[in-house]
Scaffold this active site. Sequence first.
Site, PDB file in Angstrom:
ATOM      1  N   HIS A 140       0.868  -1.180   0.000  1.00 19.11           N
ATOM      2  CA  HIS A 140       0.000   0.000   0.000  1.00 19.11           C
ATOM      3  C   HIS A 140       0.910   1.237   0.000  1.00 19.11           C
ATOM      4  O   HIS A 140       2.035   1.185   0.508  1.00 19.11           O
ATOM      5  CB  HIS A 140      -0.831  -0.056   1.280  1.00 19.11           C
ATOM      6  CG  HIS A 140      -1.909   0.968   1.399  1.00 19.11           C
ATOM      7  ND1 HIS A 140      -1.656   2.269   1.771  1.00 19.11           N
ATOM      8  CD2 HIS A 140      -3.257   0.885   1.226  1.00 19.11           C
ATOM      9  CE1 HIS A 140      -2.808   2.930   1.813  1.00 19.11           C
ATOM     10  NE2 HIS A 140      -3.784   2.125   1.486  1.00 19.11           N
ATOM     11  N   ASP A 218       3.184  -4.441   8.204  1.00 16.54           N
ATOM     12  CA  ASP A 218       1.972  -3.659   7.973  1.00 16.54           C
ATOM     13  C   ASP A 218       0.818  -4.654   8.127  1.00 16.54           C
ATOM     14  O   ASP A 218       0.556  -5.468   7.245  1.00 16.54           O
ATOM     15  CB  ASP A 218       2.019  -3.050   6.568  1.00 16.54           C
ATOM     16  CG  ASP A 218       0.701  -2.368   6.200  1.00 16.54           C
ATOM     17  OD1 ASP A 218      -0.287  -2.532   6.935  1.00 16.54           O
ATOM     18  OD2 ASP A 218       0.663  -1.690   5.156  1.00 16.54           O
ATOM     19  N   GLN A 221      -4.366  -5.177   7.146  1.00 17.24           N
ATOM     20  CA  GLN A 221      -5.352  -6.132   6.636  1.00 17.24           C
ATOM     21  C   GLN A 221      -5.284  -7.481   7.340  1.00 17.24           C
ATOM     22  O   GLN A 221      -6.103  -8.355   7.056  1.00 17.24           O
ATOM     23  CB  GLN A 221      -5.153  -6.344   5.119  1.00 17.24           C
ATOM     24  CG  GLN A 221      -5.355  -5.106   4.279  1.00 17.24           C
ATOM     25  CD  GLN A 221      -6.814  -4.618   4.260  1.00 17.24           C
ATOM     26  OE1 GLN A 221      -7.731  -5.313   4.687  1.00 17.24           O
ATOM     27  NE2 GLN A 221      -7.025  -3.405   3.788  1.00 17.24           N
ATOM     28  N   LYS A 244     -10.580  -0.608  10.522  1.00 16.69           N
ATOM     29  CA  LYS A 244     -10.732  -1.795   9.671  1.00 16.69           C
ATOM     30  C   LYS A 244     -11.138  -3.018  10.493  1.00 16.69           C
ATOM     31  O   LYS A 244     -11.197  -4.131   9.976  1.00 16.69           O
ATOM     32  CB  LYS A 244      -9.429  -2.076   8.929  1.00 16.69           C
ATOM     33  CG  LYS A 244      -9.096  -1.003   7.883  1.00 16.69           C
ATOM     34  CD  LYS A 244      -7.857  -1.367   7.106  1.00 16.69           C
ATOM     35  CE  LYS A 244      -7.266  -0.198   6.361  1.00 16.69           C
ATOM     36  NZ  LYS A 244      -8.003   0.156   5.151  1.00 16.69           N
ATOM     37  N   CYS A 384      -4.666   2.453  -3.724  1.00 18.47           N
ATOM     38  CA  CYS A 384      -3.417   2.942  -3.090  1.00 18.47           C
ATOM     39  C   CYS A 384      -2.274   1.959  -3.313  1.00 18.47           C
ATOM     40  O   CYS A 384      -1.448   1.723  -2.412  1.00 18.47           O
ATOM     41  CB  CYS A 384      -3.599   3.198  -1.600  1.00 18.47           C
ATOM     42  SG  CYS A 384      -4.780   4.488  -1.243  1.00 18.47           S
TER      43      CYS A 384
HETATM   44  N1  PMP Z   1      -1.692  -0.823   4.592  1.00 18.76           N
HETATM   45  C1  PMP Z   1      -2.633  -1.585   4.035  1.00 18.76           C
HETATM   46  C2  PMP Z   1      -2.273  -2.972   3.576  1.00 18.76           C
HETATM   47  C3  PMP Z   1      -3.930  -1.087   3.878  1.00 18.76           C
HETATM   48  O1  PMP Z   1      -4.863  -1.845   3.316  1.00 18.76           O
HETATM   49  C4  PMP Z   1      -4.224   0.215   4.336  1.00 18.76           C
HETATM   50  C5  PMP Z   1      -5.616   0.796   4.175  1.00 18.76           C
HETATM   51  N2  PMP Z   1      -6.238   0.552   2.969  1.00 18.76           N
HETATM   52  C6  PMP Z   1      -3.207   0.955   4.920  1.00 18.76           C
HETATM   53  C7  PMP Z   1      -1.962   0.409   5.029  1.00 18.76           C
HETATM   54  C8  PMP Z   1      -3.448   2.341   5.414  1.00 18.76           C
HETATM   55  O2  PMP Z   1      -4.365   2.349   6.453  1.00 18.76           O
HETATM   56  P1  PMP Z   1      -4.890   3.741   7.028  1.00 18.76           P
HETATM   57  O3  PMP Z   1      -5.505   4.472   5.883  1.00 18.76           O
HETATM   58  O4  PMP Z   1      -5.867   3.353   8.081  1.00 18.76           O
HETATM   59  O5  PMP Z   1      -3.694   4.465   7.553  1.00 18.76           O
END
Ligand code: PMP
Length: 427
Positions: A140, A218, A221, A244, A384
């Site tokens: 991401h 990270d 998910q 999430k 993203c």
């Molecule tokens: N890493 C991953 C794998 C994600 O899916 C996301 C959110 N889509 C993020 C980071 C970022 O999360 P946040 O927008 O809550 O900071």
Amino acid sequence: MNLVIGGGKCLSRQRNQDLNVALIREDFPILKRVLRGNRKLVYLDNAATTQKPLSVIDAISNYYKNHNSNIHRGVHQLAEEATIQYESTREKVRKFINARSQDEIIFTRNTTEAINLIAYSWGSKNIGKNDCILITEFEHHSNIVPWQMLAQEKNCNLEYVGMDEDGNFDLVEYQELINLNRVKLVSISQMSNVLGTIVPINRIIKMAHERGIPVLVDAAQSVPHMEVDVQEMDCEFLAFSAHKMLGPTGVGVLYVKREILANMPPFLGGGDMIKEVDKYNTSYNELPYKFEAGTPNIADVVGFGASIDYLNRIGMSAVRTHEIDLVRYTMERMRDIEGITIYGPLQPSARGGVIAFNLGDIHPHDLATIMDDRGIAIRSGHHCAQVLMRRLQVSATSRVSFYIYNNKEEIDLFVQALYDARRLFKI
Ligand code: PMP
């Protein structure tokens, strides 16, 4: 016998892999919404954010109605109550990911801020010229951009581990990269938000540690969808977001091994992170407060506690089993549709509850609009993950993603809408 969940209360202590989805759905007021005139909401955008059960909404409302105060400093009763509630969520988080101590749990705004905190604080001290930060092609942007910024500042390198045709992590290339380069950090998502790929995280961390390299996970998910144990994993850093996992927006978690955290400089300066301030110098507060400057998002941290309670009542292994079942069913039904391309691992058990796909040459935004007309919320775009989009040679995909309240009837509606889209676009 099914595990029965209703009104936020677990009516049975018996653990079973089958969720009682019908009862769970009762806890989520938004699932009663009717959209676009007469369509029942089918919410399949859970990788972006999840819906909130009444118990979480009530916890936030109750906090503001009865306990609202600033934390840590006040001696009055409300300040004490607010502090106890805020800190009790820290303990719930500690237990949820099996950290050794509450000192290792820092509240941030989200996963993104947690990763940035490490880049600024730990990264600026421990990464230098010509060093290498190793990430993957399916990260991401939150786990790419902070490292690009650090690499530019420090004049160091950013390298990417690739993947095979099915989107599985390439362990052979990973071994080569950590052997050859001056890798000072591996930063990797445990589960891809596009491909659904679940990486062999224990193996990846073990291989990094054999070369003395720390690992940031990270877990945006993964923590919401499966059991995660930071002691078993043995990672140095782990980041995830409350929103999430049934919790409110505006709260994230950064886990850092205590011995590393103790040597990290603070990220932000200000109130609450200090022990003593004089005109020119400051001594810092003890862990973890040294990393929580200013008034935090108290009410939402309290709400986050209620979301962890909710997931604990269900049990994370039941969450995982339910999602594998939904993914298997969805992929089986989607495979029959001519012109469909599904990205990521073929085995449902090798992925999380996420399916990214394209249907012929229908633009993902058009497909999402067709779905929206039917009350079905799916995501379209680059998610993203533009580096991954280039690797897949597409500009965008559609994506459905599941959680505890989704059921097979909703998937049938989604699949029917795919057939309708094919007819509409004459493919
Ligand atoms: N890493 C991953 C794998 C994600 O899916 C996301 C959110 N889509 C993020 C980071 C970022 O999360 P946040 O927008 O809550 O900071």
